[in-house]
Design a protein around this motif. Structure first.
Motif, PDB file in Angstrom:
ATOM      1  N   UNK A   1       6.413  24.092  60.516  1.00  0.00           N
ATOM      2  CA  UNK A   1       7.518  23.748  61.574  1.00  0.00           C
ATOM      3  C   UNK A   1       8.760  24.636  61.693  1.00  0.00           C
ATOM      4  N   UNK A   2       8.808  25.456  60.846  1.00  0.00           N
ATOM      5  CA  UNK A   2      10.112  26.380  60.793  1.00  0.00           C
ATOM      6  C   UNK A   2       9.450  27.413  61.907  1.00  0.00           C
ATOM      7  N   UNK A   3       8.437  28.058  62.000  1.00  0.00           N
ATOM      8  CA  UNK A   3       7.762  29.012  62.969  1.00  0.00           C
ATOM      9  C   UNK A   3       7.850  28.512  64.332  1.00  0.00           C
ATOM     10  N   UNK A   4       7.887  27.164  64.565  1.00  0.00           N
ATOM     11  CA  UNK A   4       7.632  26.554  65.819  1.00  0.00           C
ATOM     12  C   UNK A   4       9.200  26.452  66.569  1.00  0.00           C
ATOM     13  N   UNK A   5       9.899  26.796  65.674  1.00  0.00           N
ATOM     14  CA  UNK A   5      11.359  26.839  66.144  1.00  0.00           C
ATOM     15  C   UNK A   5      11.710  28.204  67.094  1.00  0.00           C
ATOM     16  N   UNK A   6      12.648  27.956  68.207  1.00  0.00           N
ATOM     17  CA  UNK A   6      12.542  29.077  69.245  1.00  0.00           C
ATOM     18  C   UNK A   6      13.320  30.291  68.651  1.00  0.00           C
ATOM     19  N   UNK A   7      12.432  31.380  68.898  1.00  0.00           N
ATOM     20  CA  UNK A   7      12.810  32.815  68.053  1.00  0.00           C
ATOM     21  C   UNK A   7      12.528  33.018  66.413  1.00  0.00           C
ATOM     22  N   UNK A   8      11.880  31.870  66.107  1.00  0.00           N
ATOM     23  CA  UNK A   8      11.625  32.239  64.414  1.00  0.00           C
ATOM     24  C   UNK A   8      10.159  32.325  64.150  1.00  0.00           C
ATOM     25  N   UNK A   9       9.857  33.677  63.667  1.00  0.00           N
ATOM     26  CA  UNK A   9       8.427  34.181  63.402  1.00  0.00           C
ATOM     27  C   UNK A   9       8.264  33.709  61.962  1.00  0.00           C
ATOM     28  N   UNK A  10       7.098  34.182  61.512  1.00  0.00           N
ATOM     29  CA  UNK A  10       6.758  34.231  59.950  1.00  0.00           C
ATOM     30  C   UNK A  10       7.738  34.620  59.182  1.00  0.00           C
ATOM     31  N   UNK A  11       8.222  35.937  59.339  1.00  0.00           N
ATOM     32  CA  UNK A  11       9.353  36.407  58.357  1.00  0.00           C
ATOM     33  C   UNK A  11      10.554  35.623  58.338  1.00  0.00           C
ATOM     34  N   UNK A  12      11.077  35.406  59.362  1.00  0.00           N
ATOM     35  CA  UNK A  12      12.332  34.478  59.464  1.00  0.00           C
ATOM     36  C   UNK A  12      12.037  33.136  58.846  1.00  0.00           C
TER      37      UNK A  12
END
Length: 73
Positions: free
Chosen positions: A26-37
């Motif tokens: 769900x966090x990775x689906x946020x705009x501009x958020x990849x696996x590391x962030x």
């Protein structure tokens, strides 16, 4: 003449996700958020307010404002 309703071309903002309960996906689906962030966001839990995201490496004021409509503590 017929009156036409103005239609927004922007997609509706989904219900904000909880920073404290969201999955990595769900966090990775946020705009501009990849696996590391997304992993950094998980590791910085718990959050009392959305502004607590500023303590996550890689999130500054501009990123916080971009994410604000999509998240809640």
């Amino acid at each position: 003449m017929e009156a036409f309703a103005e239609v927004s071309s922007a997609p509706p903002v989904p219900e904000p996700i909880s920073l404290n309960a969201a999955t990595l996906e769900e966090l990775e689906a946020l705009p501009g958020v990849g696996p590391v962030l997304a992993r950094r966001i998980l590791e910085a839990r718990p959050y009392r307010q959305v502004e607590d995201l500023l303590r996550v490496k890689g999130i500054g004021p501009a990123t916080l404002e971009r994410l604000r409509p999509y998240v809640r503590p």
